[in-house]
Enzyme design. Structure first.
Site, PDB file in Angstrom:
ATOM      1  N   SER A  39      36.075  43.458  34.089  1.00 39.18           N
ATOM      2  CA  SER A  39      37.143  43.079  35.017  1.00 39.18           C
ATOM      3  C   SER A  39      37.737  41.752  34.582  1.00 39.18           C
ATOM      4  CB  SER A  39      36.586  42.940  36.430  1.00 39.18           C
ATOM      5  OG  SER A  39      37.498  42.199  37.215  1.00 39.18           O
TER       6      SER A  39
ATOM      7  N   HIS B 175      39.584  46.679  33.146  1.00 39.35           N
ATOM      8  CA  HIS B 175      39.713  46.806  34.608  1.00 39.35           C
ATOM      9  C   HIS B 175      40.595  45.673  35.141  1.00 39.35           C
ATOM     10  CE1 HIS B 175      38.237  48.133  38.594  1.00 39.35           C
ATOM     11  NE2 HIS B 175      38.265  46.854  38.915  1.00 39.35           N
TER      12      HIS B 175
ATOM     13  N   ASP C  54      42.312  43.986  38.505  1.00 39.78           N
ATOM     14  CA  ASP C  54      42.237  43.881  39.964  1.00 39.78           C
ATOM     15  C   ASP C  54      43.542  43.336  40.525  1.00 39.78           C
ATOM     16  OD1 ASP C  54      39.506  44.737  40.549  1.00 39.78           O
ATOM     17  OD2 ASP C  54      38.922  43.012  39.339  1.00 39.78           O
TER      18      ASP C  54
ATOM     19  N   MET D 183      45.510  42.308  43.734  1.00 44.26           N
ATOM     20  CA  MET D 183      45.274  41.934  45.140  1.00 44.26           C
ATOM     21  C   MET D 183      46.549  41.339  45.719  1.00 44.26           C
ATOM     22  SD  MET D 183      41.597  40.105  44.730  1.00 44.26           S
ATOM     23  CE  MET D 183      40.322  40.777  43.657  1.00 44.26           C
TER      24      MET D 183
ATOM     25  N   HIS E 181      42.953  48.736  39.602  1.00 39.75           N
ATOM     26  CA  HIS E 181      42.332  48.822  40.925  1.00 39.75           C
ATOM     27  C   HIS E 181      43.241  48.107  41.921  1.00 39.75           C
ATOM     28  CE1 HIS E 181      38.634  47.319  43.485  1.00 39.75           C
ATOM     29  NE2 HIS E 181      39.457  48.069  44.194  1.00 39.75           N
TER      30      HIS E 181
ATOM     31  N   MET F  92      44.212  46.672  45.396  1.00 36.97           N
ATOM     32  CA  MET F  92      43.646  46.209  46.675  1.00 36.97           C
ATOM     33  C   MET F  92      44.820  45.656  47.463  1.00 36.97           C
ATOM     34  SD  MET F  92      40.242  44.446  45.110  1.00 36.97           S
ATOM     35  CE  MET F  92      40.859  44.620  43.448  1.00 36.97           C
TER      36      MET F  92
ATOM     37  N   MET G 156      32.851  50.548  45.796  1.00 38.08           N
ATOM     38  CA  MET G 156      32.708  49.089  45.798  1.00 38.08           C
ATOM     39  C   MET G 156      31.265  48.736  46.143  1.00 38.08           C
ATOM     40  SD  MET G 156      35.550  47.886  44.863  1.00 38.08           S
ATOM     41  CE  MET G 156      34.991  46.182  44.918  1.00 38.08           C
TER      42      MET G 156
ATOM     43  N   ASP H 226      31.742  49.070  41.168  1.00 35.47           N
ATOM     44  CA  ASP H 226      32.414  47.786  40.920  1.00 35.47           C
ATOM     45  C   ASP H 226      31.855  46.690  41.820  1.00 35.47           C
ATOM     46  OD1 ASP H 226      34.248  45.740  40.526  1.00 35.47           O
ATOM     47  OD2 ASP H 226      36.000  46.887  41.174  1.00 35.47           O
TER      48      ASP H 226
HETATM   49  C1  DX5 Z   1      36.296  42.614  43.401  1.00 33.16           C
HETATM   50  C2  DX5 Z   1      36.814  43.289  42.153  1.00 33.16           C
HETATM   51  C3  DX5 Z   1      35.829  43.412  41.061  1.00 33.16           C
HETATM   52  C4  DX5 Z   1      35.249  42.122  40.588  1.00 33.16           C
HETATM   53  C5  DX5 Z   1      33.985  42.373  39.830  1.00 33.16           C
HETATM   54  O1  DX5 Z   1      37.262  42.715  44.385  1.00 33.16           O
HETATM   55  O2  DX5 Z   1      37.263  44.595  42.462  1.00 33.16           O
HETATM   56  O3  DX5 Z   1      36.397  44.150  39.975  1.00 33.16           O
HETATM   57  O4  DX5 Z   1      36.142  41.372  39.822  1.00 33.16           O
HETATM   58  O5  DX5 Z   1      33.469  41.133  39.454  1.00 33.16           O
HETATM   59  P1  DX5 Z   1      31.899  40.871  39.369  1.00 33.16           P
HETATM   60  O6  DX5 Z   1      31.370  41.765  38.309  1.00 33.16           O
HETATM   61  O7  DX5 Z   1      31.861  39.428  39.005  1.00 33.16           O
HETATM   62  O8  DX5 Z   1      31.313  41.173  40.715  1.00 33.16           O
HETATM   63 ZN    ZN Z   2      37.854  45.946  40.791  1.00 30.32          ZN
END
Ligand code: DX5
Ligand code: ZN
Length: 213
Positions: free
Chosen positions: A6, A31, A33, A35, A64, A66, A135, A173
């Site tokens: 990620s 990956h 993220d 947000m 991903h 969010m 998650m 994840d």
């Molecule tokens: C959290 C993200 C994850 C996160 C994982 O909202 O979806 O992808 O970055 O990071 P680690 O491996 O540090 O928990």
């Molecule tokens: Zn993620």
């Protein structure tokens, strides 16, 4: 086990080098993220930055979402042609419709479940998606601890997928490292996302290799 680092834990000041480094270290997916500051209490990157990242990545993107408005964000990110586009079931009134939209762009649709969300919420659309993302932390931040009940959930999902005769992949994840990855493997997980564990390691290659159990 397939590995998707990620980039939330990458150094965004030199994102191109970081992406080249994880691709060179043999990751399977990158990956990303996304947000929006509404669905989760954090704000990350949009299509301009992700587009720049896509240009330097030799591996497929695993995006991903969010966010609150999944349809709007799907339209924003679809031109970047990720391999997977995942949306949260908790934030979507019409998941079946959105899945068809994602497929219309020739992108593999995936559904994400927060730690509290039951597997039954996806029972009737499981056959429509290519991956389920479980998650194992509350979404929003990297570097949190793995929530233990995620393991039981992954085992149950594996049974659900196998008994329906489907090929749906399971991705997990949050809080994953070289210790808990073995339990995830035994539970039947196909892909792990790892942020802090990979980017916090002196050797991205060693970190990725240690997750490939
Ligand atoms: C959290 C993200 C994850 C996160 C994982 O909202 O979806 O992808 O970055 O990071 P680690 O491996 O540090 O928990
Ligand atoms: Zn993620």
């Amino acid at each position: 086990m397939l590995v998707a680092p990620s980039i939330l834990s990458a150094n965004f000041g030199r994102l191109d080098e970081e992406i080249k480094a994880i691709c060179g270290a043999g990751c399977d997916f990158v990956h990303v993220d996304v947000m929006d500051g509404h669905f989760v209490p954090n704000l990350t990157i949009g299509p301009v930055v992700v587009g720049a990242a896509a240009k330097v990545s030799s591996k497929p993107l695993d995006i991903h979402l969010m966010v609150e408005n999944n349809t709007f964000f799907t339209e924003l990110f679809a031109p970047l042609k990720p391999k997977y586009l995942s949306f949260h079931i908790e934030e979507e009134k019409h998941p079946h419709r959105l899945i068809q939209k994602i497929k219309s762009y020739s992108i593999s649709p995936a559904i994400v479940l927060n730690p509290h969300s039951p597997l039954s919420s996806i029972e009737y659309i499981l056959e429509e998606i290519d991956m389920v993302l479980l998650m194992s932390v509350n979404p929003g931040f990297g570097g949190q601890s793995f929530i233990p009940s995620s393991l039981k959930k992954a085992e149950r999902l594996r049974k659900m997928i196998d008994s329906a005769g489907l090929k749906t992949l399971i991705e997990v994840d949050g809080g994953i490292n070289d210790k808990n990855v073995y339990d995830l493997k035994n539970a039947g997980v196909d892909i792990v996302v790892a942020g802090n564990y990979v980017f916090g390691s002196p050797s991205y290659k060693n970190a990725i290799d240690s997750l490939r159990v």
